[in-house]
Enzyme design. Structure first.
Site, PDB file in Angstrom:
ATOM      1  N   HIS A 293       0.838  -1.210   0.000  1.00  0.00           N
ATOM      2  CA  HIS A 293       0.000   0.000   0.000  1.00  0.00           C
ATOM      3  C   HIS A 293       0.876   1.264   0.000  1.00  0.00           C
ATOM      4  O   HIS A 293       0.613   2.203  -0.755  1.00  0.00           O
ATOM      5  CB  HIS A 293      -0.946   0.004   1.208  1.00  0.00           C
ATOM      6  CG  HIS A 293      -1.847  -1.195   1.241  1.00  0.00           C
ATOM      7  ND1 HIS A 293      -2.668  -1.492   2.299  1.00  0.00           N
ATOM      8  CD2 HIS A 293      -2.053  -2.177   0.323  1.00  0.00           C
ATOM      9  CE1 HIS A 293      -3.328  -2.616   2.035  1.00  0.00           C
ATOM     10  NE2 HIS A 293      -2.971  -3.042   0.845  1.00  0.00           N
TER      11      HIS A 293
ATOM     12  N   TYR B  95       3.890   5.199  -5.848  1.00  0.00           N
ATOM     13  CA  TYR B  95       3.724   5.061  -7.306  1.00  0.00           C
ATOM     14  C   TYR B  95       2.790   6.150  -7.854  1.00  0.00           C
ATOM     15  O   TYR B  95       3.042   6.712  -8.926  1.00  0.00           O
ATOM     16  CB  TYR B  95       3.172   3.656  -7.572  1.00  0.00           C
ATOM     17  CG  TYR B  95       2.916   3.304  -9.014  1.00  0.00           C
ATOM     18  CD1 TYR B  95       3.938   3.349  -9.970  1.00  0.00           C
ATOM     19  CD2 TYR B  95       1.647   2.889  -9.424  1.00  0.00           C
ATOM     20  CE1 TYR B  95       3.691   2.993 -11.280  1.00  0.00           C
ATOM     21  CE2 TYR B  95       1.403   2.528 -10.729  1.00  0.00           C
ATOM     22  CZ  TYR B  95       2.416   2.579 -11.661  1.00  0.00           C
ATOM     23  OH  TYR B  95       2.174   2.237 -12.955  1.00  0.00           O
TER      24      TYR B  95
ATOM     25  N   GLU C 131      -7.642  -4.030   2.955  1.00  0.00           N
ATOM     26  CA  GLU C 131      -7.935  -3.439   4.272  1.00  0.00           C
ATOM     27  C   GLU C 131      -9.211  -4.022   4.882  1.00  0.00           C
ATOM     28  O   GLU C 131      -9.329  -4.111   6.101  1.00  0.00           O
ATOM     29  CB  GLU C 131      -8.026  -1.914   4.184  1.00  0.00           C
ATOM     30  CG  GLU C 131      -6.685  -1.225   3.996  1.00  0.00           C
ATOM     31  CD  GLU C 131      -5.672  -1.508   5.102  1.00  0.00           C
ATOM     32  OE1 GLU C 131      -6.076  -1.802   6.243  1.00  0.00           O
ATOM     33  OE2 GLU C 131      -4.466  -1.461   4.814  1.00  0.00           O
TER      34      GLU C 131
ATOM     35  N   HIS D  59      -7.980  -6.873   6.665  1.00  0.00           N
ATOM     36  CA  HIS D  59      -7.254  -6.487   7.887  1.00  0.00           C
ATOM     37  C   HIS D  59      -8.253  -6.162   9.000  1.00  0.00           C
ATOM     38  O   HIS D  59      -8.072  -6.546  10.150  1.00  0.00           O
ATOM     39  CB  HIS D  59      -6.360  -5.262   7.647  1.00  0.00           C
ATOM     40  CG  HIS D  59      -5.324  -5.458   6.594  1.00  0.00           C
ATOM     41  ND1 HIS D  59      -4.428  -4.483   6.230  1.00  0.00           N
ATOM     42  CD2 HIS D  59      -5.037  -6.534   5.804  1.00  0.00           C
ATOM     43  CE1 HIS D  59      -3.626  -4.939   5.279  1.00  0.00           C
ATOM     44  NE2 HIS D  59      -3.985  -6.185   4.992  1.00  0.00           N
TER      45      HIS D  59
END
Ligand code: FE
Length: 344
Positions: free
Chosen positions: A121, A127, A225, A228
């Protein structure tokens, strides 16, 4: 700790998320916390890399003077300013806090996967910043310059204190509550509230056909996420079952207080992101979204809802549902797997 010799099988009932007896953190079987293995398997199937997503259209839109308003640019930068350090904070807690004190080997397997995803992430934000030729030092330093980001980060980081001390050990009532509180802060608040409202801003751009490459990155991040968050909820609910004495009425009140404090911090952040509102999104609409999300997090761990408001951004649940729908991610994920299989 030396390995205890013996042929007697490990007693699965002694396995705990924290304070496991047999203290065998290296013997994966017999497995007790199967939710962790399931999360690990899903994480592997969802593997992605930021550089697989094309950013050309975003680059053209960011360079053009006519596509994005000043308010939209500021909102995008501020949200990115939060994100660039948020996943590093999450990674530190997972790698230095969770991994050290969680005694279930299957949970530790997922924590290793999760730590890598946090790195991916941070890579995604790097990026985006690099692709759009944004000022790296400005974006990556925003957590120290923009009060609304600084205050959110300081709030969660204060719950690393103690846990990160070399001498901290679970096994006392006080320390076990402190560790459980850390999971509530990082899983429910950092990953479950602070991340979600910034996701919503990014999808606001996507719905206007703006910066869709960045939004696609965020969609992959949100898919990770959401795992998570589920894992964190499972950790909390399992610790509650294994050590019910920790979940006192006082402790519950304290957790509700933390979540309310987080809702306040997030509302201040929203007023910084949209001082005037963009795409029909403004700080007041956001307040309701944050409250709606906070209620869902409270419910997930058996705490009473505090706000009782409708979701003002129903399209957000569509964006979340999309991540569960096969055809949305199918192409790229399938391509990735095939590529991997061919190379080996
Ligand atoms: Fe995370």
């Amino acid at each position: 700790m030396p390995i205890a010799k013996g042929d007697n099988p490990v007693n699965i009932n002694n396995r705990r998320v924290i304070n496991g007896k047999d203290a065998d953190v290296i013997q994966l079987y017999p497995m007790k916390h199967t939710f962790a293995w399931d999360a690990y398997t899903v994480g592997n199937a969802n593997h992605w890399l930021p550089t697989e997503i094309g950013m050309q259209k975003d680059i053209e839109q960011w360079r053009s003077k006519d596509i994005l308003t000043e308010d939209e640019r500021k909102a995008f930068e501020t949200v990115l300013g939060f994100f660039t350090t948020a996943d590093s904070i999450a990674a530190n807690n997972v790698a230095l806090g969770f991994y050290k004190h969680i005694t279930s080997p299957e949970c530790r397997m997922y924590i290793l996967r999760q730590a890598y995803e946090e790195a991916i992430h941070t890579h995604a934000y790097q990026y985006i910043v690099e692709s759009l030729a944004m000022d790296e030092s400005k974006i990556f330093n925003m957590y120290r310059q923009v009060d609304a980001i600084y205050n959110k980060d300081n709030f969660v980081l204060s719950f690393n204190e103690g846990i990160f001390d070399d001498n901290f050990k679970t096994g006392t009532f006080e320390n076990d509550q402190k560790f459980l509180e850390n999971i509530v802060i990082f899983s429910l608040i950092m990953e479950g509230i602070f991340f979600y409202s910034s996701f919503a801003v990014m999808f606001g751009f996507q719905r206007q056909g703006k910066l869709t490459g960045a939004a696609e990155q965020i969609q992959y991040i949100m898919r990770d996420e959401s795992q998570h968050l589920n894992f964190g909820i499972n950790l909390i609910n399992t610790i509650k079952e294994e050590q019910p004495e920790l979940w006192t009425p006082e402790f519950q009140e304290k957790m509700i207080g933390h979540i309310k404090r987080a809702v306040g911090l997030e509302y201040t952040f929203a007023t910084t992101v949209f001082p005037r509102g963009i795409f029909g999104m403004n700080a007041d609409g956001f307040k309701q979204y944050i409250e709606h999300i906070a209620d869902r997090r409270l419910e997930a761990v058996g705490l009473p809802v505090q706000y009782g408001v409708e979701n003002p951004f129903p399209w957000m649940s569509e964006a979340i549902d999309l991540s569960k729908e096969k055809n949305f991610f199918e192409t790229r994920v399938t391509e990735y797997k095939t590529g991997g299989a061919l190379e080996w």
